[in-house]
Write an enzyme that holds these catalytic residues in place. Sequence first.
Site, short mmCIF file in Angstrom:
data_model
loop_
_atom_site.label_atom_id
_atom_site.label_comp_id
_atom_site.label_asym_id
_atom_site.label_seq_id
_atom_site.Cartn_x
_atom_site.Cartn_y
_atom_site.Cartn_z
N LYS A 11 9.60 8.84 4.80
CA LYS A 11 9.67 9.57 3.52
C LYS A 11 10.36 10.94 3.67
CE LYS A 11 5.67 7.20 1.53
NZ LYS A 11 4.45 7.36 0.69
N TYR A 51 8.27 1.64 -7.00
CA TYR A 51 6.85 1.95 -7.14
C TYR A 51 6.30 1.51 -8.51
CZ TYR A 51 6.47 4.64 -2.78
OH TYR A 51 6.41 5.03 -1.46
N PHE A 59 -0.61 9.71 -10.52
CA PHE A 59 0.28 10.34 -9.54
C PHE A 59 1.70 9.81 -9.59
CE2 PHE A 59 -1.94 6.84 -7.27
CZ PHE A 59 -0.87 6.11 -6.80
N ARG A 87 0.72 -1.36 9.40
CA ARG A 87 -0.28 -0.61 8.61
C ARG A 87 -1.27 0.09 9.55
NH1 ARG A 87 -0.05 -1.13 3.34
NH2 ARG A 87 -2.23 -0.72 2.91
N THR A 93 -3.75 5.75 4.01
CA THR A 93 -2.84 6.41 3.07
C THR A 93 -3.08 7.91 3.03
OG1 THR A 93 -2.83 4.41 1.72
CG2 THR A 93 -2.04 6.43 0.66
N ARG A 104 0.28 8.78 10.23
CA ARG A 104 -0.15 9.70 9.17
C ARG A 104 -1.10 10.78 9.69
NH1 ARG A 104 -0.55 4.72 4.97
NH2 ARG A 104 1.44 4.99 3.88
N ASN A 114 3.09 11.65 2.88
CA ASN A 114 2.36 11.01 4.00
C ASN A 114 3.30 10.30 4.97
OD1 ASN A 114 2.96 8.79 2.43
ND2 ASN A 114 0.87 8.02 2.32
N HIS A 117 5.87 4.75 4.44
CA HIS A 117 5.39 3.68 3.57
C HIS A 117 5.48 2.37 4.32
CE1 HIS A 117 5.05 0.82 0.23
NE2 HIS A 117 6.07 0.21 0.78
N GLU A 128 10.11 -6.08 -1.30
CA GLU A 128 10.59 -4.73 -0.94
C GLU A 128 11.83 -4.81 -0.04
OE1 GLU A 128 7.12 -2.72 0.61
OE2 GLU A 128 6.16 -2.65 -1.36
P1 CMP Z 1 2.73 4.47 -0.29
O1 CMP Z 1 2.26 3.53 0.77
O2 CMP Z 1 4.15 4.85 -0.26
O3 CMP Z 1 2.41 3.82 -1.73
C1 CMP Z 1 2.20 4.61 -2.89
C2 CMP Z 1 2.13 6.07 -2.58
O4 CMP Z 1 1.58 6.88 -3.57
C3 CMP Z 1 1.23 6.27 -1.39
O5 CMP Z 1 1.85 5.79 -0.21
C4 CMP Z 1 0.97 7.77 -1.45
O6 CMP Z 1 1.91 8.53 -0.71
C5 CMP Z 1 1.19 8.10 -2.94
N1 CMP Z 1 0.01 8.66 -3.56
C6 CMP Z 1 -0.05 9.88 -4.11
N2 CMP Z 1 -1.27 10.10 -4.62
C7 CMP Z 1 -2.02 8.99 -4.36
C8 CMP Z 1 -3.37 8.62 -4.63
N3 CMP Z 1 -4.22 9.44 -5.27
N4 CMP Z 1 -3.79 7.40 -4.22
C9 CMP Z 1 -2.92 6.55 -3.59
N5 CMP Z 1 -1.63 6.85 -3.31
C10 CMP Z 1 -1.19 8.07 -3.68
#
Ligand code: CMP
Length: 140
Positions: A11, A51, A59, A87, A93, A104, A114, A117, A128
Amino acid sequence: MATERTFSILKPDATRRNLTGAINAKIEAAGLRIVAQKRIHMTTQQAETFYGVHRERGFFRDLVTFMTSGPVVVQVLEGENAIAKYREVMGATNPANAAPGTIRKEFAESIEANSAHGSDSAENAAIEIAYFFAGCEIVG
Ligand code: CMP
């Protein structure tokens, strides 16, 4: 266990801090092979589509703004049990909940920034990967 492919994004917080090599070192050390890779600057439309499942979440707008705030590296990872393994290497996350040694935990700045992805299922991995790569760009 089957050989799988999964989709990965390094990211904007990772590219900004010059961490793509450090993150990929962890990915490769886990036995995952990078079989496709490119550095892109996502458009708003690409981020919104990618997304799309989160469109109704509070968010979503901030997530799209963040993901288009700088370059990202999109990549395809291949290996035994690649989806679950990646993962595990990424960690939770929210970096506050991520296990020691994970991407992370070591690198993420926040739940939004973070660093990485990864696909959450085989079905989403296929969707994807196909969104960002043509078959001929994936070299196993
Ligand atoms: P990612 O795996 O890229 O998938 C969705 C992204 O939304 C997640 O990682 C986070 O970086 C982002 N995100 C931001 N806020 C939240 C939240 N409250 N809960 C989950 N994902 C979030």
